[in-house]
Design a protein around this motif. Sequence first.
Motif, PDB file in Angstrom:
ATOM      1  N   PRO A  37     -17.499  20.181  10.310  1.00 13.24           N
ATOM      2  CA  PRO A  37     -18.327  19.865  11.477  1.00 13.24           C
ATOM      3  C   PRO A  37     -19.484  18.942  11.094  1.00 13.24           C
ATOM      4  O   PRO A  37     -19.944  18.139  11.887  1.00 13.24           O
ATOM      5  CB  PRO A  37     -18.848  21.224  11.939  1.00 13.24           C
ATOM      6  N   GLY A  38     -19.955  19.061   9.855  1.00 11.12           N
ATOM      7  CA  GLY A  38     -21.023  18.181   9.368  1.00 11.12           C
ATOM      8  C   GLY A  38     -20.824  17.919   7.894  1.00 11.12           C
ATOM      9  O   GLY A  38     -20.167  18.706   7.207  1.00 11.12           O
ATOM     10  N   ASP A  41     -23.654  25.366   3.288  1.00 17.00           N
ATOM     11  CA  ASP A  41     -23.223  26.763   3.416  1.00 17.00           C
ATOM     12  C   ASP A  41     -21.969  26.857   4.283  1.00 17.00           C
ATOM     13  O   ASP A  41     -21.033  27.581   3.964  1.00 17.00           O
ATOM     14  CB  ASP A  41     -24.339  27.614   4.019  1.00 17.00           C
ATOM     15  N   ASP A  42     -21.958  26.113   5.373  1.00 19.70           N
ATOM     16  CA  ASP A  42     -20.792  26.135   6.266  1.00 19.70           C
ATOM     17  C   ASP A  42     -19.546  25.653   5.540  1.00 19.70           C
ATOM     18  O   ASP A  42     -18.467  26.241   5.675  1.00 19.70           O
ATOM     19  CB  ASP A  42     -21.026  25.230   7.485  1.00 19.70           C
ATOM     20  N   LEU A  43     -19.696  24.594   4.768  1.00 20.64           N
ATOM     21  CA  LEU A  43     -18.533  24.045   4.074  1.00 20.64           C
ATOM     22  C   LEU A  43     -18.015  25.028   3.030  1.00 20.64           C
ATOM     23  O   LEU A  43     -16.809  25.205   2.864  1.00 20.64           O
ATOM     24  CB  LEU A  43     -18.882  22.705   3.415  1.00 20.64           C
ATOM     25  N   ILE A  44     -18.941  25.684   2.325  1.00 13.06           N
ATOM     26  CA  ILE A  44     -18.531  26.653   1.306  1.00 13.06           C
ATOM     27  C   ILE A  44     -17.787  27.804   1.973  1.00 13.06           C
ATOM     28  O   ILE A  44     -16.726  28.240   1.519  1.00 13.06           O
ATOM     29  CB  ILE A  44     -19.761  27.176   0.528  1.00 13.06           C
ATOM     30  N   GLU A  45     -18.341  28.267   3.081  1.00 19.04           N
ATOM     31  CA  GLU A  45     -17.719  29.335   3.861  1.00 19.04           C
ATOM     32  C   GLU A  45     -16.273  28.962   4.226  1.00 19.04           C
ATOM     33  O   GLU A  45     -15.337  29.717   4.007  1.00 19.04           O
ATOM     34  CB  GLU A  45     -18.573  29.534   5.124  1.00 19.04           C
ATOM     35  N   ILE A  82     -17.825  21.711  -4.268  1.00 21.48           N
ATOM     36  CA  ILE A  82     -17.198  22.631  -3.313  1.00 21.48           C
ATOM     37  C   ILE A  82     -15.678  22.543  -3.441  1.00 21.48           C
ATOM     38  O   ILE A  82     -14.980  23.559  -3.475  1.00 21.48           O
ATOM     39  CB  ILE A  82     -17.650  22.332  -1.865  1.00 21.48           C
ATOM     40  N   ALA A  83     -15.173  21.326  -3.556  1.00 24.49           N
ATOM     41  CA  ALA A  83     -13.729  21.150  -3.699  1.00 24.49           C
ATOM     42  C   ALA A  83     -13.220  21.844  -4.953  1.00 24.49           C
ATOM     43  O   ALA A  83     -12.112  22.373  -4.994  1.00 24.49           O
ATOM     44  CB  ALA A  83     -13.383  19.659  -3.739  1.00 24.49           C
ATOM     45  N   GLU A  84     -14.069  21.851  -5.989  1.00 23.71           N
ATOM     46  CA  GLU A  84     -13.673  22.491  -7.252  1.00 23.71           C
ATOM     47  C   GLU A  84     -13.922  23.987  -7.239  1.00 23.71           C
ATOM     48  O   GLU A  84     -13.753  24.657  -8.263  1.00 23.71           O
ATOM     49  CB  GLU A  84     -14.481  21.874  -8.415  1.00 23.71           C
ATOM     50  N   ASN A  85     -14.372  24.529  -6.102  1.00 21.35           N
ATOM     51  CA  ASN A  85     -14.717  25.941  -6.000  1.00 21.35           C
ATOM     52  C   ASN A  85     -15.829  26.338  -6.941  1.00 21.35           C
ATOM     53  O   ASN A  85     -15.873  27.454  -7.443  1.00 21.35           O
ATOM     54  CB  ASN A  85     -13.486  26.808  -6.303  1.00 21.35           C
ATOM     55  N   ASP A  86     -16.725  25.416  -7.205  1.00 21.70           N
ATOM     56  CA  ASP A  86     -17.805  25.668  -8.151  1.00 21.70           C
ATOM     57  C   ASP A  86     -19.116  25.606  -7.385  1.00 21.70           C
ATOM     58  O   ASP A  86     -19.697  24.561  -7.189  1.00 21.70           O
ATOM     59  CB  ASP A  86     -17.742  24.573  -9.241  1.00 21.70           C
ATOM     60  N   TYR A  87     -19.552  26.793  -6.913  1.00 25.78           N
ATOM     61  CA  TYR A  87     -20.710  26.795  -6.017  1.00 25.78           C
ATOM     62  C   TYR A  87     -22.021  27.072  -6.731  1.00 25.78           C
ATOM     63  O   TYR A  87     -23.086  26.977  -6.160  1.00 25.78           O
ATOM     64  CB  TYR A  87     -20.530  27.849  -4.912  1.00 25.78           C
ATOM     65  N   GLY A  88     -21.920  27.444  -8.013  1.00 28.84           N
ATOM     66  CA  GLY A  88     -23.113  27.887  -8.721  1.00 28.84           C
ATOM     67  C   GLY A  88     -24.036  26.746  -9.112  1.00 28.84           C
ATOM     68  O   GLY A  88     -25.243  26.912  -9.203  1.00 28.84           O
TER      69      GLY A  88
END
Length: 648
Positions: A600-601, A639-643, A618-624
């Motif tokens: 959405p954004g 946050d929305d994208l990670i969710e 985020i694509a790599e699943n690395d949020y830290g």
Amino acid sequence: MSDKIYPPSKEFVAGAHVDADRYEDLYAASINDPEAFWAEHGKRVDWMKPFTKVKNVDFTFGNVSIKWFEDGTLNVAANCIDRHLETRGDQTAIIWEPDEPGDAARHITYRELHENVCKMSNVLKNLGVKKGDRVVIYLPMIPEAAYAMLACARIGAIHSIVFAGFSPDALGARINGCDARLVITADSAPRGGRMTKLKDNVNQALLHDVNDVKCLVVQRSGDQIAWRSEGDYWLHEELEKVDSDCPPEEMNAEDPLFILYTSGSTGQPKGVVHTQGGYLVWAAMTHELTFDYHRGDVFWCTADVGWVTGHSYIVYGPLANGATTLMFEGVPTYPDAGRFWAVCEKHKVNQFYTAPTAIRALMGQGNDFVEKYDLSDIKVLGTVGEPINPEAWNWYNEVVGKGNCPIVDTFWQTETGGHLITPLPGAIATKPGSATKPFIGVQPVVLETESGKEITTTEASGVLALKDSWPGQMRTVWGDHDRFQATYFQQYKGYYFTGDGCRRDADGYYWITGRVDDVINVSGHRMGTAEVESALVAHSKVAEAAVVGYPHDIKGQGIYAYVTLMTGEEPSDELRKELEAWVRAEIGPIAKPDLIQWAPGLPKTRSGKIMRRILRKIAENDYGSLGDTSTLADPSVVDDLIENRRNR
Ligand code: ATP
Ligand code: MG
């Protein structure tokens, strides 16, 4: 990408400062004998003591030093104001358009500008600011922002502007980073109908201030604000105490004029330092020639003064040229998506300069918002900030420019002070998505990414570097010359490295393919993210797209696409397949996205650039370890994208 060529009309060429032949002549002269060329063109600014040395440049890693006009002296504010008083004192210097369309616009003449800047200079002096001191400016887009910049320049103080949308933390870091003595801010300010409490942010930023940083406050809204126990001053009260006599300080060409942090798209922002003489020559010359500015034209650059674009093309370039420059306090979508065009009509704008992100956003809202307004005064349209997708370019050309206005796609950086690669509108036929040819005096080269070898064939693909200096080049990173050298001169020895990838086509046109960090390698094929994004945006249901690489077992890297749909479109598996097929058809099977995530954004810097480094994480699943996110416009997008990513 696109093979279509758009030459300027005969009428445009006839009235232009520079046509194709003159461009060739000027370009050749600037490269063949830079000393003689710049000895002449350096005279476009008024010197107090004329320079005798033109250029003194060393690009050798470990020894990098860049000097232009080094024994000349001048004052930038005097060049932007005083020297115009005799010939155009009553001409409007600044048109100010407020956030609310119903509020009155202001027209400030050169004579009024002179008085306002001189008085503000005296206020700064009264507050103890001296030549060489740093002043942080944290102001909305009001005329006082220009007065503050020019007042600093007049007394020889170094300004560092922090975009008024930045948080107290980001502001505090920048105040400390340059050891500022004074912050200039406003009580609070409207933007898109919403108030930001600037003074409160400054109070927070200075909570642990140990240096007694003073704060000068412009009254913009009249809102009640909290005052610190000491060190705070109202501008309007201080102005009562001063007169309007302030002789300009004599500055050396190589004294710093300002510090400005880069956008932070790729990492920790860098405190870029520009100096007085070369910068002003560059800002003025590029402003006049790239936009084909003629006396009496109304020029509008929609950037904020918090970005380099605002420095060079709202304030320093236009004012050095005695132009009328428009300053807009609001946003493109308030009160509706027709605001830019309403302002163009209202003030009879002749040259309009904005960013691809704004063009894409407005394109998504439909043509009605544009067609309502009379845009017949516009002669030249410009873009800057990111590669512009051909789809957006075509819309800008046809819907806004009615096919009548040359489009100047200007490639440059905070570091470069002004345009590097751009069409001159009367000289160079444009191709949608290409920044075309180098500006006069600029020597771009394409280097092999791995070996760093210069590619000498016309058609080339690799990284973009500059072979020699130009007057507007940054001189150092504030307080960290080693970082300056390491960032720009270490990887490719003997060149200034832009960090951008690029392709040169058979006509010698340059196509910026995005940052080198953003190049993806799919089964051994190197691909710029810009190309895949442009293909996606070319689909009628897609408003915006951002593409990054992610680890892929078989291909090495896979293509991960974040897609924002047009208003009113719904995501579906069908549409996902349609988009995959679409990209496959547009570019080829190799470019087909492996994963499409509806977004959405998108995370953007406050200047509107997509932050791909975060999307990559985020694509790599690395949020830290998302890195420095302080320059994000809207952190909740992340946050929305990670969710969403977690849920897939
Ligand atoms: P940081 O250096 O902190 O990562 P940034 O590079 O986004 O941030 P800026 O100096 O504002 O900071 O932006 C310059 C960059 O913007 C260029 O290096 C290029 O990637 C991009 N850019 C600017 N104009 C254009 C253009 N016309 N076409 C393509 N890319 C552009
Ligand atoms: Mg950069």
